[in-house]
Design a protein around this motif. Structure first.
Motif, PDB file in Angstrom:
ATOM      1  N   LYS A 146      27.076 -49.319 -22.402  1.00  0.00           N
ATOM      2  CA  LYS A 146      26.174 -49.871 -23.421  1.00  0.00           C
ATOM      3  C   LYS A 146      24.702 -49.629 -23.087  1.00  0.00           C
ATOM      4  CE  LYS A 146      26.197 -53.747 -26.594  1.00  0.00           C
ATOM      5  NZ  LYS A 146      26.876 -55.016 -26.960  1.00  0.00           N
ATOM      6  N   GLY A 147      24.315 -49.849 -21.847  1.00  0.00           N
ATOM      7  CA  GLY A 147      22.924 -49.624 -21.456  1.00  0.00           C
ATOM      8  C   GLY A 147      22.543 -48.157 -21.514  1.00  0.00           C
ATOM      9  N   ALA A 148      23.423 -47.289 -21.024  1.00  0.00           N
ATOM     10  CA  ALA A 148      23.152 -45.851 -21.043  1.00  0.00           C
ATOM     11  C   ALA A 148      22.984 -45.340 -22.468  1.00  0.00           C
ATOM     12  CB  ALA A 148      24.278 -45.104 -20.334  1.00  0.00           C
ATOM     13  N   LYS A 149      23.755 -45.875 -23.397  1.00  0.00           N
ATOM     14  CA  LYS A 149      23.648 -45.440 -24.792  1.00  0.00           C
ATOM     15  C   LYS A 149      22.297 -45.806 -25.405  1.00  0.00           C
ATOM     16  CE  LYS A 149      28.621 -45.799 -25.767  1.00  0.00           C
ATOM     17  NZ  LYS A 149      29.673 -46.604 -26.435  1.00  0.00           N
ATOM     18  N   ALA A 150      21.649 -46.839 -24.851  1.00  0.00           N
ATOM     19  CA  ALA A 150      20.389 -47.305 -25.421  1.00  0.00           C
ATOM     20  C   ALA A 150      19.167 -46.732 -24.709  1.00  0.00           C
ATOM     21  CB  ALA A 150      20.337 -48.836 -25.375  1.00  0.00           C
ATOM     22  N   PHE A 151      19.374 -45.860 -23.725  1.00  0.00           N
ATOM     23  CA  PHE A 151      18.258 -45.300 -22.963  1.00  0.00           C
ATOM     24  C   PHE A 151      17.579 -44.185 -23.749  1.00  0.00           C
ATOM     25  CE2 PHE A 151      16.567 -42.426 -19.605  1.00  0.00           C
ATOM     26  CZ  PHE A 151      15.670 -43.313 -19.030  1.00  0.00           C
ATOM     27  N   ASP A 152      16.269 -44.025 -23.547  1.00  0.00           N
ATOM     28  CA  ASP A 152      15.504 -42.962 -24.187  1.00  0.00           C
ATOM     29  C   ASP A 152      15.540 -41.728 -23.277  1.00  0.00           C
ATOM     30  OD1 ASP A 152      13.714 -41.245 -25.341  1.00  0.00           O
ATOM     31  OD2 ASP A 152      11.947 -42.509 -25.008  1.00  0.00           O
ATOM     32  N   TYR A 153      16.351 -40.740 -23.640  1.00  0.00           N
ATOM     33  CA  TYR A 153      16.539 -39.572 -22.781  1.00  0.00           C
ATOM     34  C   TYR A 153      15.373 -38.594 -22.826  1.00  0.00           C
ATOM     35  CZ  TYR A 153      21.022 -41.438 -21.715  1.00  0.00           C
ATOM     36  OH  TYR A 153      21.993 -42.278 -21.253  1.00  0.00           O
ATOM     37  N   GLY A 154      14.419 -38.856 -23.672  1.00  0.00           N
ATOM     38  CA  GLY A 154      13.192 -38.077 -23.648  1.00  0.00           C
ATOM     39  C   GLY A 154      12.392 -38.311 -22.381  1.00  0.00           C
ATOM     40  N   ARG A 155      12.733 -39.366 -21.629  1.00  0.00           N
ATOM     41  CA  ARG A 155      12.023 -39.673 -20.385  1.00  0.00           C
ATOM     42  C   ARG A 155      12.521 -38.830 -19.221  1.00  0.00           C
ATOM     43  NH1 ARG A 155      11.669 -46.199 -19.956  1.00  0.00           N
ATOM     44  NH2 ARG A 155      10.170 -45.593 -18.345  1.00  0.00           N
ATOM     45  N   LEU A 156      13.697 -38.222 -19.364  1.00  0.00           N
ATOM     46  CA  LEU A 156      14.306 -37.486 -18.256  1.00  0.00           C
ATOM     47  C   LEU A 156      13.937 -36.011 -18.289  1.00  0.00           C
ATOM     48  CD1 LEU A 156      17.948 -38.915 -18.112  1.00  0.00           C
ATOM     49  CD2 LEU A 156      15.996 -39.525 -16.672  1.00  0.00           C
ATOM     50  N   ASN A 157      13.770 -35.449 -17.098  1.00  0.00           N
ATOM     51  CA  ASN A 157      13.583 -34.012 -16.942  1.00  0.00           C
ATOM     52  C   ASN A 157      14.800 -33.354 -16.306  1.00  0.00           C
ATOM     53  OD1 ASN A 157      10.792 -33.722 -17.888  1.00  0.00           O
ATOM     54  ND2 ASN A 157      10.263 -34.978 -16.108  1.00  0.00           N
ATOM     55  N   ALA A 158      15.659 -34.150 -15.685  1.00  0.00           N
ATOM     56  CA  ALA A 158      16.842 -33.611 -15.017  1.00  0.00           C
ATOM     57  C   ALA A 158      17.842 -33.082 -16.032  1.00  0.00           C
ATOM     58  CB  ALA A 158      17.492 -34.699 -14.162  1.00  0.00           C
ATOM     59  N   ASP A 159      18.547 -32.024 -15.648  1.00  0.00           N
ATOM     60  CA  ASP A 159      19.629 -31.521 -16.495  1.00  0.00           C
ATOM     61  C   ASP A 159      20.974 -31.579 -15.774  1.00  0.00           C
ATOM     62  OD1 ASP A 159      19.347 -29.466 -14.681  1.00  0.00           O
ATOM     63  OD2 ASP A 159      18.704 -27.972 -16.147  1.00  0.00           O
TER      64      ASP A 159
END
Length: 373
Positions: A146-159
């Motif tokens: 549930k928490g992961a689904k609500a995260f803003d992935y625009g903040r990540l640079n990792a692939d």
């Protein structure tokens, strides 16, 4: 790594004592933020609580390491399943740690939090050059990410990601996990007196029972399982039951196969409702989607090399359990889920071993300091 061993035991015990059932992770989040703040690493809390209903958000941070290349994402979750209040870490011989038997221990996933912390601590205290590390500690993982689904992935640079959240032998890592689809089938019949005029009723329990008996359940094939886990209904033993609610799930390593199999279930319930003269109300949801990271990928290759350097045999496995990696993969972050010394999880018999947590820490250190492939 004697110092790491001693510190890992202390850190793990401190984490265990904090109550953090799903969506009640505030105290855990505060403690983890302070742990990393002491290392000079700032974790920020996102606003996902507005969506998840938790009393805390996910924690995100970045640790600069000096090596060129894209960062690596390390992730663990902050919540534990119930019973989770009043947990205690009881240390035994040879590094083994159990609960007192009245609660879960919380090694799922506090062993993962501990290993990540110890790896970052070791690298920073020894001023070792490493790749940039992105850290993500999530809420509500035990509720289908549930928490992961609500995260803003625009903040990540990792692939690519290494998620520390798997039971099993140290060195094992899951490169594939299933889609999980859940359903609720509400069979509606017609009430009638069971003694005076049963023929005027439509027994929803009977209709549901016939269809349940006809359905394939258990291990369908090497990629798919299905289970009906809950059934309820009826208003009294002298009343022809006007309703019956059936709940279950389908899992498959192939998403399309899970969808197709669930369609088979729905059609069977629809047919039973029609034949009995009742009605069907149906709900279904995709709780998580399947992922599969290639065995020849950079993610897997780097993990194999890191485990080898730590003196541990790497084994790539498929799992029928979900994790936050199921969510990350949907956002273009390929990853694997590492075994992290969590055993008999989701039970009061859960246990871990500090020696194994240190072994996981060693794998992470080699992973973060190894050559970019």
């Amino acid at each position: 790594m004697k110092a790491v061993y001693e510190d890992a035991g202390k850190i793990f015990a401190e984490l265990v004592e904090i109550d953090s059932p799903s969506l009640k992770e505030k105290k855990m989040a505060e403690h983890i933020r302070e742990m990393f703040r002491r290392l000079g690493v700032e974790l920020t809390e996102d606003d996902s609580a507005e969506v998840t209903g938790s009393d805390a958000g996910n924690l995100y941070g970045c640790v600069k390491g000096g090596k060129e290349g894209k960062p690596i994402l390390l992730s663990a979750h902050m919540d534990t399943v119930m019973p989770a209040y009043g947990k205690k870490a009881i240390f035994g011989a040879n590094g083994e740690v159990r609960s007192d038997g009245t609660t879960v221990l919380g090694a799922d996933d506090l062993a993962g939090v501990t290993a990540i912390y110890e790896a970052v601590k070791y690298l920073r205290e020894n001023q070792i050059t490493h790749c940039d590390i992105e850290l993500l500690f999530t809420t509500g993982e035990e509720i289908y990410g549930k928490g992961a689904k609500a995260f803003d992935y625009g903040r990540l640079n990792a692939d690519r990601a290494y998620v520390l959240d798997l039971s099993g032998r140290i060195g094992d890592a899951a490169y594939a996990a299933p889609s999980i689809l859940s359903f609720t089938a509400c069979m509606e019949g017609k009430a009638a007196h069971a003694g005076f005029c049963p023929e005027e009723g439509v027994n929803a329990i009977a209709a549901a029972s016939r269809v349940i008996a006809s359905l394939r359940q258990g291990r369908i094939d090497e990629e798919t399982t299905a289970n009906i886990g809950m059934i309820s209904g009826g208003r009294g033993i002298n009343i022809v039951s006007p309703e019956c609610v059936v709940r279950g799930e389908v899992r498959s390593l192939k998403h399309e196969k899970a969808v197709e199999f669930l369609r088979e279930y729905r059609e069977a319930f629809e047919k039973a409702a029609e034949e009995s003269g009742g009605r069907l109300y149906w709900e279904e949801s995709v709780d998580i989607r399947a992922y599969e990271t290639g065995l020849d990928s950079q993610t897997v290759t780097a993990y194999r090399k890191a485990a080898e350097k730590a003196g541990i045999e790497a084994r790539m496995v498929k799992t029928f359990g979900g994790s936050d990696e199921n969510v990350y993969f949907q956002y273009g972050i390929e990853g694997i889920v590492m075994a992290t010394s969590m055993n008999c999880v989701h039970s009061c018999r859960e246990y871990t071993n500090i020696h194994e947590i240190v072994s996981v820490t060693e794998i992470l250190i080699h992973l973060l300091t190894g050559e970019n492939e």
